[in-house]
Design a protein around this motif. Structure first.
Motif, PDB file in Angstrom:
ATOM      1  N   MET A   1       0.824  -1.214   0.000  1.00  0.00           N
ATOM      2  CA  MET A   1       0.000   0.000   0.000  1.00  0.00           C
ATOM      3  C   MET A   1       0.851   1.254   0.000  1.00  0.00           C
ATOM      4  O   MET A   1       0.481   2.269  -0.569  1.00  0.00           O
ATOM      5  CB  MET A   1      -0.918   0.002   1.229  1.00  0.00           C
ATOM      6  CG  MET A   1      -2.032  -1.015   1.170  1.00  0.00           C
ATOM      7  SD  MET A   1      -3.229  -0.633  -0.117  1.00  0.00           S
ATOM      8  CE  MET A   1      -3.954   0.876   0.538  1.00  0.00           C
ATOM      9  N   ASN A   2       2.011   1.202   0.673  1.00  0.00           N
ATOM     10  CA  ASN A   2       2.844   2.399   0.816  1.00  0.00           C
ATOM     11  C   ASN A   2       4.044   2.409  -0.111  1.00  0.00           C
ATOM     12  O   ASN A   2       5.030   3.096   0.146  1.00  0.00           O
ATOM     13  CB  ASN A   2       3.319   2.539   2.268  1.00  0.00           C
ATOM     14  CG  ASN A   2       2.182   2.948   3.192  1.00  0.00           C
ATOM     15  OD1 ASN A   2       1.128   3.375   2.738  1.00  0.00           O
ATOM     16  ND2 ASN A   2       2.402   2.801   4.483  1.00  0.00           N
ATOM     17  N   GLU A   3       3.978   1.649  -1.203  1.00  0.00           N
ATOM     18  CA  GLU A   3       5.081   1.616  -2.155  1.00  0.00           C
ATOM     19  C   GLU A   3       4.686   2.357  -3.434  1.00  0.00           C
ATOM     20  O   GLU A   3       3.605   2.142  -3.992  1.00  0.00           O
ATOM     21  CB  GLU A   3       5.459   0.177  -2.479  1.00  0.00           C
ATOM     22  CG  GLU A   3       6.033  -0.564  -1.273  1.00  0.00           C
ATOM     23  CD  GLU A   3       6.509  -1.967  -1.618  1.00  0.00           C
ATOM     24  OE1 GLU A   3       6.313  -2.382  -2.784  1.00  0.00           O
ATOM     25  OE2 GLU A   3       7.062  -2.637  -0.732  1.00  0.00           O
ATOM     26  N   TYR A   4       5.609   3.244  -3.892  1.00  0.00           N
ATOM     27  CA  TYR A   4       5.328   4.115  -5.027  1.00  0.00           C
ATOM     28  C   TYR A   4       6.499   4.108  -6.005  1.00  0.00           C
ATOM     29  O   TYR A   4       7.643   3.814  -5.635  1.00  0.00           O
ATOM     30  CB  TYR A   4       5.065   5.546  -4.556  1.00  0.00           C
ATOM     31  CG  TYR A   4       3.818   5.672  -3.703  1.00  0.00           C
ATOM     32  CD1 TYR A   4       2.607   6.036  -4.275  1.00  0.00           C
ATOM     33  CD2 TYR A   4       3.851   5.417  -2.334  1.00  0.00           C
ATOM     34  CE1 TYR A   4       1.455   6.147  -3.515  1.00  0.00           C
ATOM     35  CE2 TYR A   4       2.708   5.523  -1.557  1.00  0.00           C
ATOM     36  CZ  TYR A   4       1.512   5.897  -2.159  1.00  0.00           C
ATOM     37  OH  TYR A   4       0.368   5.997  -1.404  1.00  0.00           O
ATOM     38  N   ASP A   5       6.192   4.465  -7.242  1.00  0.00           N
ATOM     39  CA  ASP A   5       7.257   4.648  -8.225  1.00  0.00           C
ATOM     40  C   ASP A   5       7.982   5.964  -7.963  1.00  0.00           C
ATOM     41  O   ASP A   5       9.215   6.031  -8.008  1.00  0.00           O
ATOM     42  CB  ASP A   5       6.668   4.643  -9.642  1.00  0.00           C
ATOM     43  CG  ASP A   5       6.109   3.291 -10.029  1.00  0.00           C
ATOM     44  OD1 ASP A   5       6.921   2.374 -10.223  1.00  0.00           O
ATOM     45  OD2 ASP A   5       4.877   3.155 -10.120  1.00  0.00           O
ATOM     46  N   TYR A   6       7.203   7.024  -7.687  1.00  0.00           N
ATOM     47  CA  TYR A   6       7.781   8.345  -7.444  1.00  0.00           C
ATOM     48  C   TYR A   6       7.112   8.978  -6.234  1.00  0.00           C
ATOM     49  O   TYR A   6       5.887   8.907  -6.077  1.00  0.00           O
ATOM     50  CB  TYR A   6       7.584   9.273  -8.650  1.00  0.00           C
ATOM     51  CG  TYR A   6       8.091   8.703  -9.947  1.00  0.00           C
ATOM     52  CD1 TYR A   6       9.460   8.612 -10.209  1.00  0.00           C
ATOM     53  CD2 TYR A   6       7.202   8.257 -10.928  1.00  0.00           C
ATOM     54  CE1 TYR A   6       9.926   8.084 -11.404  1.00  0.00           C
ATOM     55  CE2 TYR A   6       7.658   7.722 -12.125  1.00  0.00           C
ATOM     56  CZ  TYR A   6       9.018   7.641 -12.353  1.00  0.00           C
ATOM     57  OH  TYR A   6       9.481   7.114 -13.542  1.00  0.00           O
ATOM     58  N   ILE A   7       7.934   9.596  -5.381  1.00  0.00           N
ATOM     59  CA  ILE A   7       7.414  10.367  -4.256  1.00  0.00           C
ATOM     60  C   ILE A   7       7.873  11.810  -4.419  1.00  0.00           C
ATOM     61  O   ILE A   7       9.075  12.068  -4.585  1.00  0.00           O
ATOM     62  CB  ILE A   7       7.903   9.804  -2.908  1.00  0.00           C
ATOM     63  CG1 ILE A   7       7.393   8.365  -2.720  1.00  0.00           C
ATOM     64  CG2 ILE A   7       7.431  10.690  -1.753  1.00  0.00           C
ATOM     65  CD1 ILE A   7       7.916   7.698  -1.446  1.00  0.00           C
ATOM     66  N   ILE A   8       6.936  12.744  -4.380  1.00  0.00           N
ATOM     67  CA  ILE A   8       7.228  14.175  -4.469  1.00  0.00           C
ATOM     68  C   ILE A   8       6.993  14.774  -3.093  1.00  0.00           C
ATOM     69  O   ILE A   8       5.889  14.684  -2.549  1.00  0.00           O
ATOM     70  CB  ILE A   8       6.335  14.866  -5.510  1.00  0.00           C
ATOM     71  CG1 ILE A   8       6.514  14.225  -6.884  1.00  0.00           C
ATOM     72  CG2 ILE A   8       6.641  16.360  -5.570  1.00  0.00           C
ATOM     73  CD1 ILE A   8       5.501  14.698  -7.924  1.00  0.00           C
ATOM     74  N   ILE A   9       8.030  15.359  -2.529  1.00  0.00           N
ATOM     75  CA  ILE A   9       7.914  15.949  -1.194  1.00  0.00           C
ATOM     76  C   ILE A   9       7.759  17.449  -1.336  1.00  0.00           C
ATOM     77  O   ILE A   9       8.647  18.143  -1.844  1.00  0.00           O
ATOM     78  CB  ILE A   9       9.151  15.613  -0.343  1.00  0.00           C
ATOM     79  CG1 ILE A   9       9.307  14.095  -0.202  1.00  0.00           C
ATOM     80  CG2 ILE A   9       9.038  16.268   1.035  1.00  0.00           C
ATOM     81  CD1 ILE A   9      10.572  13.675   0.529  1.00  0.00           C
TER      82      ILE A   9
END
Length: 380
Positions: A1-9
């Protein structure tokens, strides 16, 4: 559920523009993207301004635009039409609402309100720990800026464009609603580069900012006293309502932020050195860099390959060297430029669109001695 290709902070200008660019490119349709910010972005916390020819990508949310500017110094006073340019203003709340609404309707971008407390990277992924969760991403784009990123080195000066602004409403019409006061240096300089900046929304409502280019902030009351004195002296106005307040600090440095990038973490926006060093203008600079970043991502090119240095970076570096050495006389540089050149030429140079001949015309409008000294010091 908490895995992403890209994270934008960060859901500021750079974060939202990057998310929107991904949303509009079919390459990212199958990618899972997370946008993180500690705030809900539901307040009008800043104002972005820029000049532009014709209509641009932000036209739907432009709050106000002007066709004339006012520049004033000790021995120069110019009120000039800036056609074919218009000077445009965006309110951050309109910006947030516009882009977050598009993200909300998307199927592959998730916006979560949470504060980032730590980032760890290994060979295969990045772990982003927040106050509530741990998220994992293949790549992270971080827009969180800290001055320590630039001040830990001595090669390049680090100044700040810092300001406090009031939106005031007056009983009587005292403003020229068709004209921006771009820079008014007819105020005490007190050993720094200081000017007033006025954006009139109507003939009785305006944003008035007290702005400095220097290395240190002032006590809050000093900004506010300066604004009060300017309203009284310039507009002969004693009675008004303060509708909104804003404050900010933008880094002015030629330091290359790329050394903070890693294989999987790329700093963007102000944190990536995207603010133009000599002016602090960031929005349009960011808008121009986002497509280049998108291209690197799609090509699988190491994110460090995105270079920012060009001839204008070199010009900006010398300008900041001069300001660092003699900040109290910064107004002399601007007065010399605006006295010699049309604002259209100034804008074209600051947009980094001038050719070498035009560069020399611009450079020739500046005081020679301080720039020659700065150049010699850099060379030797």
């Amino acid at each position: 559920m908490n895995e992403y290709d890209y994270i934008i902070i960060g859901a500021g200008a750079s974060g939202l523009l990057l998310a929107d660019a991904m949303l509009n490119d079919s390459f990212f349709d199958s990618k899972k993207i997370l946008l993180l910010d500690k705030e809900q972005k539901n307040t009008n916390d800043r104002t972005w301004c820029f000049w532009e020819e014709g209509n641009g990508q932000f036209e739907a949310i432009v709050h106000k635009k002007w066709d004339s500017i006012h520049f004033q110094g000790d021995d120069v006073l110019k009120r000039t039409n800036i056609s074919p340019y218009s000077y445009k203003m965006l309110r951050s709340i309109d910006f947030y609402n516009y882009y977050l609404a598009k993200i909300k309707d998307s199927s592959n971008i998730t916006f979560i309100t949470d504060e980032v407390v730590n980032i760890d990277e290994d060979n295969t992924e990045v772990s982003v720990k927040t106050a509530a969760e741990i998220y994992k991403g293949k790549y992270v784009f971080n827009s969180l800026f800290n001055y320590k990123m630039a001040t830990q080195q001595k090669k390049y000066p680090v100044l700040q464009q810092h300001f406090v602004g009031w939106v005031i409403k007056t009983e009587k019409p005292i403003f020229n609603a068709s004209e921006v006061t771009y820079m008014d240096f007819s105020i005490p300089q007190k050993g720094n580069t200081r000017f007033m900046y006025v954006l009139p929304y109507s003939n009785n409502t305006a944003l008035i900012e007290y702005t400095l280019f220097s290395d240190k902030l002032l006590p809050k009351e000093e900004y506010e006293v300066a604004i009060k004195e300017y309203i009284l002296n310039r507009f002969q106005c004693e009675t008004y309502e303060i509708v909104e307040k804003e404050a900010g600090s933008i880094p002015m440095t030629a330091y290359d932020f790329r050394e903070h990038h890693t294989n999987r973490i790329r700093y963007i926006g102000t944190a990536g050195g995207w603010a133009k060093p000599s002016t602090g203008y960031t929005l349009m600079s960011t808008a121009k860099k986002i497509p280049k970043l998108i291209q690197l991502i799609k090509q699988g090119t190491p994110l460090k390959k995105m270079k920012l240095k060009n001839k204008f970076w070199f010009y900006d570096m010398l300008f900041l060297d001069v300001l660092q050495h003699d900040n109290g006389n910064g107004h002399v540089i601007f007065e010399s430029i605006f006295k010699s050149l049309k604002p259209q030429m100034v804008f074209k140079f600051l947009d980094e669109k001038t050719n070498l001949k035009e560069d020399l015309i611009y450079i020739n409008s500046c005081p020679k001695a301080p720039f020659i000294k700065a150049l010699l010091k850099r060379l030797f």
